[in-house]
Design a protein around this motif. Structure first.
Motif, PDB file in Angstrom:
ATOM      1  N   PHE A 190       8.960  -5.794   4.187  1.00  0.00           N
ATOM      2  CA  PHE A 190       7.980  -6.863   3.994  1.00  0.00           C
ATOM      3  C   PHE A 190       7.335  -7.309   5.308  1.00  0.00           C
ATOM      4  CE2 PHE A 190      10.579  -7.057   0.204  1.00  0.00           C
ATOM      5  CZ  PHE A 190       9.641  -7.262  -0.788  1.00  0.00           C
ATOM      6  N   GLU A 191       7.438  -6.483   6.338  1.00  0.00           N
ATOM      7  CA  GLU A 191       6.874  -6.855   7.639  1.00  0.00           C
ATOM      8  C   GLU A 191       5.357  -7.002   7.586  1.00  0.00           C
ATOM      9  OE1 GLU A 191       6.705  -5.356  12.277  1.00  0.00           O
ATOM     10  OE2 GLU A 191       8.037  -4.347  10.876  1.00  0.00           O
ATOM     11  N   THR A 192       4.685  -5.988   7.012  1.00  0.00           N
ATOM     12  CA  THR A 192       3.222  -6.028   6.915  1.00  0.00           C
ATOM     13  C   THR A 192       2.802  -5.559   5.526  1.00  0.00           C
ATOM     14  OG1 THR A 192       2.853  -3.742   7.633  1.00  0.00           O
ATOM     15  CG2 THR A 192       2.959  -5.449   9.375  1.00  0.00           C
ATOM     16  N   PHE A 193       1.540  -5.775   5.214  1.00  0.00           N
ATOM     17  CA  PHE A 193       0.992  -5.276   3.962  1.00  0.00           C
ATOM     18  C   PHE A 193       1.133  -3.759   3.908  1.00  0.00           C
ATOM     19  CE2 PHE A 193      -2.691  -3.795   1.414  1.00  0.00           C
ATOM     20  CZ  PHE A 193      -2.359  -4.395   0.210  1.00  0.00           C
ATOM     21  N   GLY A 194       0.901  -3.101   5.020  1.00  0.00           N
ATOM     22  CA  GLY A 194       1.010  -1.638   5.078  1.00  0.00           C
ATOM     23  C   GLY A 194       2.421  -1.138   4.833  1.00  0.00           C
ATOM     24  N   PHE A 203      -6.332  -8.655   3.242  1.00  0.00           N
ATOM     25  CA  PHE A 203      -5.175  -7.980   3.824  1.00  0.00           C
ATOM     26  C   PHE A 203      -5.516  -6.540   4.162  1.00  0.00           C
ATOM     27  CE2 PHE A 203      -1.702 -10.675   1.493  1.00  0.00           C
ATOM     28  CZ  PHE A 203      -2.129 -11.799   2.181  1.00  0.00           C
ATOM     29  N   ASP A 204      -5.090  -6.103   5.354  1.00  0.00           N
ATOM     30  CA  ASP A 204      -5.161  -4.689   5.703  1.00  0.00           C
ATOM     31  C   ASP A 204      -3.752  -4.242   6.076  1.00  0.00           C
ATOM     32  OD1 ASP A 204      -4.642  -5.411   8.397  1.00  0.00           O
ATOM     33  OD2 ASP A 204      -6.762  -5.383   8.906  1.00  0.00           O
ATOM     34  N   ALA A 205      -3.609  -2.989   6.450  1.00  0.00           N
ATOM     35  CA  ALA A 205      -2.282  -2.422   6.707  1.00  0.00           C
ATOM     36  C   ALA A 205      -1.496  -3.229   7.742  1.00  0.00           C
ATOM     37  CB  ALA A 205      -2.392  -0.968   7.135  1.00  0.00           C
ATOM     38  N   GLY A 206      -2.175  -3.829   8.707  1.00  0.00           N
ATOM     39  CA  GLY A 206      -1.500  -4.554   9.770  1.00  0.00           C
ATOM     40  C   GLY A 206      -1.271  -6.031   9.499  1.00  0.00           C
ATOM     41  N   THR A 207      -1.704  -6.527   8.348  1.00  0.00           N
ATOM     42  CA  THR A 207      -1.546  -7.948   8.042  1.00  0.00           C
ATOM     43  C   THR A 207      -0.059  -8.289   7.913  1.00  0.00           C
ATOM     44  OG1 THR A 207      -3.656  -8.019   6.860  1.00  0.00           O
ATOM     45  CG2 THR A 207      -2.086  -9.793   6.398  1.00  0.00           C
ATOM     46  N   PRO A 208       0.445  -9.202   8.767  1.00  0.00           N
ATOM     47  CA  PRO A 208       1.863  -9.570   8.686  1.00  0.00           C
ATOM     48  C   PRO A 208       2.149 -10.369   7.419  1.00  0.00           C
ATOM     49  CG  PRO A 208       0.746 -10.881  10.369  1.00  0.00           C
ATOM     50  CD  PRO A 208      -0.259  -9.915   9.822  1.00  0.00           C
ATOM     51  N   LEU A 209       3.304 -10.116   6.837  1.00  0.00           N
ATOM     52  CA  LEU A 209       3.695 -10.819   5.612  1.00  0.00           C
ATOM     53  C   LEU A 209       4.882 -11.736   5.866  1.00  0.00           C
ATOM     54  CD1 LEU A 209       3.355  -7.932   2.967  1.00  0.00           C
ATOM     55  CD2 LEU A 209       1.701  -9.720   3.531  1.00  0.00           C
ATOM     56  N   PHE A 210       6.104 -11.202   5.819  1.00  0.00           N
ATOM     57  CA  PHE A 210       7.304 -12.042   5.967  1.00  0.00           C
ATOM     58  C   PHE A 210       7.323 -12.679   7.352  1.00  0.00           C
ATOM     59  CE2 PHE A 210      11.826 -13.020   6.374  1.00  0.00           C
ATOM     60  CZ  PHE A 210      12.033 -13.674   5.174  1.00  0.00           C
TER      61      PHE A 210
END
Length: 95
Positions: free
Chosen positions: A80-84, A37-44
């Motif tokens: 929870f949009e992205t890891f960042g 995961f990096d700052a831009g990795t999408p989550l929800f």
């Protein structure tokens, strides 16, 4: 176990490590997966493991692990949009 040394700890890296552990433990993700995961990795919406019930579990676990109180007003669609965005949210709560 924490190793203390004379080097200042990079607070962002420290919080990122804690968030990775949180996601790994609560969502039952592999360490290898969360390590990518990096700052831009999408989550929800991108992680099938992260549904609305899992969000509730994550919020409860964040309160317990970090000794913070999360009010309903603190959470919005971006949290929870992205890891960042999740890391930034916790940085703001922890201080």
């Amino acid at each position: 176990m924490r190793v203390h040394n004379s080097q200042p700890v990079d607070r962002t890296d420290d919080i990122e490590t804690l968030v990775r552990a949180l996601l790994r433990d609560v969502l039952a993700l592999s360490q290898e997966r969360v390590d990518m995961f990096d700052a831009g990795t999408p989550l929800f919406g991108a992680l099938p493991e992260l549904d609305s019930m899992a969000v509730a579990g994550l919020l409860t676990e964040m309160e317990d692990r970090f000794g913070i109180l999360i009010e309903d007003d603190d959470i919005d669609g971006d949290t929870f949009e992205t890891f960042g965005t999740l890391v930034a949210f916790l940085q703001g709560k922890i201080g």
